[in-house]
Design a protein around this motif. Structure first.
Motif: not given
Length: 180
Positions: A26-34
């Motif tokens: 989930s944290l990495f997915t947030l980084a991808v969206f940013i």
């Protein structure tokens, strides 16, 4: 207990491990969206003064592609982990009650191992694609690697050393857990 089943007391540990995979993904997915929200074609993006060192449109295209690949791998990994977690909960409720806050369930050990392996593979691939996307961000911001900028290499070299090293450690631990 049936052959190939996970020991009953290990169910809580498996749920916790799956929660960890889901949280990290989930944290990495947030980084991808940013990263996807950032506009690489903005003229004020590059810190390089040399026009020959500016990243071309291919680097920007690769940046977006690697972000999308990374997102899909992390989402795949998280969905597999959620499915495993749900299967454990269903098996727990179907076979055993909760006794003294210990979650008890009989689960096929081979299926659980395979699920962990597939989920870990998704996380590893997502991390590799995220690293490649970050290399493209560095090239857009600091200049392409071919220009030999010390700032570009100073940002990329630690990235290509520490991420694969961390992934190697992660893969070794997953294979160790896979054999236990």
């Amino acid at each position: 207990m049936c052959e190939g089943a996970v020991p009953r007391l290990g169910t809580t540990i498996h749920i916790s491990a799956l929660d960890g995979i889901i949280n990290v993904n989930s944290l990495f997915t947030l980084a991808v969206f940013i990263g996807l929200a950032w506009n690489p074609h903005d003229q004020g993006n590059s810190l390089s003064q040399d026009p020959s060192c500016l990243a071309g449109s291919k680097v920007a295209e690769d940046l977006v592609a690697f972000h999308v690949y990374s997102f899909s791998c992390f989402l795949f990994s998280s969905l597999i982990a959620l499915c495993l977690k749900q299967a454990i909960r269903l098996a727990k409720s179907a076979h055993f009650p909760t006794v003294f806050t210990l979650d008890l369930a009989v689960i096929n050990k081979n299926a659980l191992r395979f699920g962990y392996l597939v989920s870990a593979a998704g996380s590893v691939l997502g991390s590799v694609f995220l690293m490649l996307a970050l290399i493209n961000v560095v090239q857009i911001k600091l200049g392409v690697l071919g220009c030999g900028s010390m700032f570009t290499y100073g940002a990329v070299v630690p990235l290509v050393i520490f991420v694969p090293l961390g992934l190697l450690i992660y893969v070794c631990i997953v294979f160790y857990a896979f054999t236990r």
